[in-house]
Design a protein around this motif. Structure first.
Motif, PDB file in Angstrom:
ATOM      1  N   ASN A 291      -0.189  -0.457  17.087  1.00  0.00           N
ATOM      2  CA  ASN A 291      -1.048   0.344  16.221  1.00  0.00           C
ATOM      3  C   ASN A 291      -2.032  -0.559  15.479  1.00  0.00           C
ATOM      4  O   ASN A 291      -1.629  -1.602  14.936  1.00  0.00           O
ATOM      5  N   PHE A 292      -3.289  -0.160  15.470  1.00  0.00           N
ATOM      6  CA  PHE A 292      -4.301  -0.828  14.648  1.00  0.00           C
ATOM      7  C   PHE A 292      -4.627   0.098  13.485  1.00  0.00           C
ATOM      8  O   PHE A 292      -5.007   1.260  13.690  1.00  0.00           O
ATOM      9  N   GLU A 293      -4.453  -0.419  12.264  1.00  0.00           N
ATOM     10  CA  GLU A 293      -4.643   0.384  11.061  1.00  0.00           C
ATOM     11  C   GLU A 293      -5.587  -0.329  10.096  1.00  0.00           C
ATOM     12  O   GLU A 293      -5.938  -1.500  10.286  1.00  0.00           O
ATOM     13  N   LYS A 294      -5.960   0.376   9.047  1.00  0.00           N
ATOM     14  CA  LYS A 294      -6.794  -0.201   7.999  1.00  0.00           C
ATOM     15  C   LYS A 294      -6.039  -1.313   7.288  1.00  0.00           C
ATOM     16  O   LYS A 294      -4.864  -1.163   6.947  1.00  0.00           O
ATOM     17  N   ALA A 295      -6.700  -2.433   7.069  1.00  0.00           N
ATOM     18  CA  ALA A 295      -6.091  -3.554   6.354  1.00  0.00           C
ATOM     19  C   ALA A 295      -6.251  -3.333   4.856  1.00  0.00           C
ATOM     20  O   ALA A 295      -7.379  -3.226   4.353  1.00  0.00           O
ATOM     21  N   GLU A 296      -5.123  -3.282   4.169  1.00  0.00           N
ATOM     22  CA  GLU A 296      -5.174  -2.954   2.748  1.00  0.00           C
ATOM     23  C   GLU A 296      -4.024  -3.633   2.018  1.00  0.00           C
ATOM     24  O   GLU A 296      -2.861  -3.509   2.419  1.00  0.00           O
ATOM     25  N   ALA A 297      -4.350  -4.363   0.939  1.00  0.00           N
ATOM     26  CA  ALA A 297      -3.341  -4.998   0.090  1.00  0.00           C
ATOM     27  C   ALA A 297      -3.682  -4.694  -1.356  1.00  0.00           C
ATOM     28  O   ALA A 297      -4.859  -4.560  -1.716  1.00  0.00           O
ATOM     29  N   THR A 298      -2.657  -4.593  -2.191  1.00  0.00           N
ATOM     30  CA  THR A 298      -2.900  -4.199  -3.581  1.00  0.00           C
ATOM     31  C   THR A 298      -1.907  -4.864  -4.519  1.00  0.00           C
ATOM     32  O   THR A 298      -0.796  -5.228  -4.115  1.00  0.00           O
ATOM     33  N   ILE A 299      -2.331  -5.039  -5.767  1.00  0.00           N
ATOM     34  CA  ILE A 299      -1.410  -5.455  -6.823  1.00  0.00           C
ATOM     35  C   ILE A 299      -0.964  -4.201  -7.567  1.00  0.00           C
ATOM     36  O   ILE A 299      -1.656  -3.177  -7.565  1.00  0.00           O
ATOM     37  N   CYS A 300       0.199  -4.269  -8.195  1.00  0.00           N
ATOM     38  CA  CYS A 300       0.736  -3.080  -8.847  1.00  0.00           C
ATOM     39  C   CYS A 300       1.728  -3.499  -9.921  1.00  0.00           C
ATOM     40  O   CYS A 300       1.962  -4.687 -10.151  1.00  0.00           O
ATOM     41  N   GLY A 301       2.318  -2.518 -10.580  1.00  0.00           N
ATOM     42  CA  GLY A 301       3.386  -2.796 -11.527  1.00  0.00           C
ATOM     43  C   GLY A 301       2.921  -3.127 -12.926  1.00  0.00           C
ATOM     44  O   GLY A 301       1.793  -2.816 -13.332  1.00  0.00           O
ATOM     45  N   ALA A 302       3.788  -3.799 -13.672  1.00  0.00           N
ATOM     46  CA  ALA A 302       3.580  -4.024 -15.100  1.00  0.00           C
ATOM     47  C   ALA A 302       2.331  -4.839 -15.402  1.00  0.00           C
ATOM     48  O   ALA A 302       1.701  -4.654 -16.444  1.00  0.00           O
ATOM     49  N   ALA A 303       1.943  -5.744 -14.514  1.00  0.00           N
ATOM     50  CA  ALA A 303       0.805  -6.623 -14.796  1.00  0.00           C
ATOM     51  C   ALA A 303      -0.538  -5.912 -14.676  1.00  0.00           C
ATOM     52  O   ALA A 303      -1.580  -6.484 -15.001  1.00  0.00           O
ATOM     53  N   VAL A 304      -0.534  -4.670 -14.187  1.00  0.00           N
ATOM     54  CA  VAL A 304      -1.776  -3.893 -14.126  1.00  0.00           C
ATOM     55  C   VAL A 304      -1.589  -2.542 -14.812  1.00  0.00           C
ATOM     56  O   VAL A 304      -2.226  -1.556 -14.439  1.00  0.00           O
ATOM     57  N   ASP A 305      -0.685  -2.493 -15.772  1.00  0.00           N
ATOM     58  CA  ASP A 305      -0.396  -1.292 -16.544  1.00  0.00           C
ATOM     59  C   ASP A 305       0.558  -0.384 -15.769  1.00  0.00           C
ATOM     60  O   ASP A 305       0.172   0.281 -14.802  1.00  0.00           O
ATOM     61  N   ALA A 306       1.797  -0.361 -16.198  1.00  0.00           N
ATOM     62  CA  ALA A 306       2.865   0.328 -15.478  1.00  0.00           C
ATOM     63  C   ALA A 306       2.664   1.827 -15.373  1.00  0.00           C
ATOM     64  O   ALA A 306       3.320   2.487 -14.567  1.00  0.00           O
ATOM     65  N   LYS A 307       1.760   2.388 -16.164  1.00  0.00           N
ATOM     66  CA  LYS A 307       1.582   3.843 -16.109  1.00  0.00           C
ATOM     67  C   LYS A 307       1.074   4.295 -14.744  1.00  0.00           C
ATOM     68  O   LYS A 307       1.198   5.461 -14.376  1.00  0.00           O
ATOM     69  N   TYR A 308       0.487   3.358 -13.984  1.00  0.00           N
ATOM     70  CA  TYR A 308       0.011   3.708 -12.654  1.00  0.00           C
ATOM     71  C   TYR A 308       1.132   3.675 -11.617  1.00  0.00           C
ATOM     72  O   TYR A 308       0.920   4.024 -10.461  1.00  0.00           O
ATOM     73  N   GLY A 309       2.300   3.209 -12.014  1.00  0.00           N
ATOM     74  CA  GLY A 309       3.405   3.121 -11.073  1.00  0.00           C
ATOM     75  C   GLY A 309       3.163   2.036 -10.038  1.00  0.00           C
ATOM     76  O   GLY A 309       2.489   1.044 -10.299  1.00  0.00           O
ATOM     77  N   PHE A 310       3.680   2.266  -8.846  1.00  0.00           N
ATOM     78  CA  PHE A 310       3.589   1.240  -7.816  1.00  0.00           C
ATOM     79  C   PHE A 310       2.828   1.709  -6.581  1.00  0.00           C
ATOM     80  O   PHE A 310       2.832   1.035  -5.560  1.00  0.00           O
ATOM     81  N   ASP A 311       2.198   2.850  -6.646  1.00  0.00           N
ATOM     82  CA  ASP A 311       1.399   3.293  -5.514  1.00  0.00           C
ATOM     83  C   ASP A 311       0.078   2.535  -5.484  1.00  0.00           C
ATOM     84  O   ASP A 311      -0.400   2.031  -6.500  1.00  0.00           O
ATOM     85  N   ALA A 312      -0.507   2.465  -4.295  1.00  0.00           N
ATOM     86  CA  ALA A 312      -1.790   1.779  -4.154  1.00  0.00           C
ATOM     87  C   ALA A 312      -2.869   2.528  -4.933  1.00  0.00           C
ATOM     88  O   ALA A 312      -3.056   3.729  -4.757  1.00  0.00           O
ATOM     89  N   GLN A 313      -3.558   1.816  -5.804  1.00  0.00           N
ATOM     90  CA  GLN A 313      -4.638   2.391  -6.598  1.00  0.00           C
ATOM     91  C   GLN A 313      -5.949   1.702  -6.215  1.00  0.00           C
ATOM     92  O   GLN A 313      -6.000   0.474  -6.088  1.00  0.00           O
ATOM     93  N   PRO A 314      -7.008   2.456  -6.029  1.00  0.00           N
ATOM     94  CA  PRO A 314      -8.287   1.849  -5.625  1.00  0.00           C
ATOM     95  C   PRO A 314      -8.739   0.735  -6.561  1.00  0.00           C
ATOM     96  O   PRO A 314      -9.341  -0.247  -6.108  1.00  0.00           O
ATOM     97  N   ASP A 315      -8.439   0.868  -7.841  1.00  0.00           N
ATOM     98  CA  ASP A 315      -8.892  -0.142  -8.800  1.00  0.00           C
ATOM     99  C   ASP A 315      -8.169  -1.471  -8.644  1.00  0.00           C
ATOM    100  O   ASP A 315      -8.634  -2.488  -9.181  1.00  0.00           O
ATOM    101  N   PHE A 316      -7.044  -1.477  -7.938  1.00  0.00           N
ATOM    102  CA  PHE A 316      -6.240  -2.695  -7.860  1.00  0.00           C
ATOM    103  C   PHE A 316      -6.127  -3.248  -6.436  1.00  0.00           C
ATOM    104  O   PHE A 316      -5.299  -4.111  -6.160  1.00  0.00           O
TER     105      PHE A 316
END
Length: 400
Positions: A291-316
């Motif tokens: 499978n060839f898919e979109k390449a995507e990596a993200t930071i998450c968690g407490a260091a980017v404000d835990a209110k966003y949880g751990f899902d991939a967010q465009p801002d991160f």
């Protein structure tokens, strides 16, 4: 004074009685030793008799439909005493075995009685191995009975001494069958190609989603027209385009078959190469889907404000570089906290594809944890401060 003498006399009498008993005991032991048999292994070289099973000449032994082959023998001569003897079964398909030559296999099971029920599955596997070793380019004749030759090796149990061999007997008609080992998905997969690290000479180990068997992924940059292969082991070029039962180009990378069965990528860019392996139980083979898919990596968690949880967010999301030599760069961390980052893989949760840093390289999650990397290894817990960024070279697996 008289009482003292009596004590002395009594003590002397007791001592004389004791000495007499000891002497009698020694005399008795001497007589027993004289009459005890002595271990004699001098006749072991003469061998012993393995009996031909009844009706062997007129019977076909179908090893796949029976559980055991009954064999009996006479015990080797170890001085006329029935010492505990251990027997090992040896099997050959070469008639030269009757003359003491030719290849043979010794079964793993052994016996301590002169009547033994030999496991037919062990016998079957040994016969197949002997045939395939002697005829590497010939398919095993499953439906054709063949003669086999059996011999016993005996030793005194728990000593390894007194080795003796029986005569060789022939079972003229034995039906064995080839049983392939059950297929299983590989522990690892590697990718090698024209744009993977050092061209065609670096085998990059693909990451695996934690707790998901048979799935492998990597982020890779392919210039237009780049080609690659996969492999089960470093140093191989064993898996080309035709090795995949299906190829899903879900990001319009222009994936086709290239030269020498390579996988060719027409359109330049960063891609998630995602391979899924599963066992086809009917065919007993491992089948692979590319499978060839979109390449995507993200930071998450407490260091980017835990209110966003751990899902991939465009801002991160990390920003991809122009080519393989470039560095992926994250947005700045917004608060203090532990580094948490992951690569998006379609069939995996974020925590199954997250990574940290160890000794300057990517460390993919490989253990259970609830709240922190310290639950796996304290060295994997990286503290982040506001304004800092994460920099990753996904081609070389280098992180800072």
């Amino acid at each position: 004074m008289i009482m003292t003498m009596k004590k002395i006399m009594l003590n002397k009498g007791w001592l004389l009685s004791l000495l007499a008993m000891i002497a009698l005991g020694f005399t008795s032991c001497d007589k027993d030793i004289d009459s005890n048999p002595t271990l004699d292994t001098s006749h072991a070289k003469d061998g012993f008799v393995l009996n031909v099973p009844a009706n062997a000449a007129n019977n076909t032994y179908d090893l796949s439909s029976s559980e055991g082959l009954q064999l009996t023998c006479n015990q080797p001569n170890y001085g006329g005493v029935p010492y505990v003897t251990r027997y090992f079964v040896q099997v050959a398909i070469d008639p030269q075995f009757k003359n003491g030559t030719g290849n043979f296999k010794e079964l793993g099971s052994s016996f301590t009685t002169a009547s033994m029920n030999v496991a037919t599955n062990e016998l079957n596997d040994s016969i197949v191995k002997l045939f395939t070793e002697a005829n590497p380019d010939t398919k095993f004749p499953d439906a054709t009975p063949m003669p086999i030759y059996l011999r016993l090796r005996a030793i005194l149990d728990n000593t390894g001494t007194g080795e003796s061999f029986s005569n060789v007997i022939e079972l003229p008609s034995v039906l064995a069958e080839y049983k392939a080992e059950k297929a299983k998905v590989p522990e690892n997969l590697f990718i090698v190609g024209s744009s993977i690290q050092d061209s065609w000479s670096s085998w990059k180990k693909m990451a695996k989603p934690y707790s998901l068997s048979g799935q492998y992924f990597t982020l890779a940059y392919f210039p237009a027209g780049a080609e690659f292969k996969c492999a089960l082991n470093s140093g191989e070029y064993s898996m080309g385009y035709s090795s995949f039962s299906s190829v899903n180009d879900n990001i319009s990378a222009g994936v086709t078959a290239g030269e020498n069965d390579n996988v060719k990528v027409a359109n330049a860019g960063w891609y998630l190469v995602y391979i899924k392996a599963s066992v086809n139980d009917i065919k007993n083979v491992v089948e692979y889907t590319l499978n060839f898919e979109k390449a995507e990596a993200t930071i998450c968690g407490a260091a980017v404000d835990a209110k966003y949880g751990f899902d991939a967010q465009p801002d991160f999301l990390l920003t991809a570089p122009a080519d393989a030599s470039g560095i992926w760069e994250s947005p700045a961390f917004t608060t203090s906290g532990e580094l948490r980052a992951f690569v998006t893989v379609p069939d995996a949760q974020w925590w199954q594809t997250e990574f940290s840093i160890k000794d300057g390289v990517i460390y993919w999650r490989d253990g259970n944890m609830l709240n922190s990397w310290t639950e796996i290894d304290s060295k994997l817990s990286i503290s982040c401060s506001p304004g800092q960024k994460l920099y990753v070279n996904f081609d070389k697996a280098i992180v800072r």
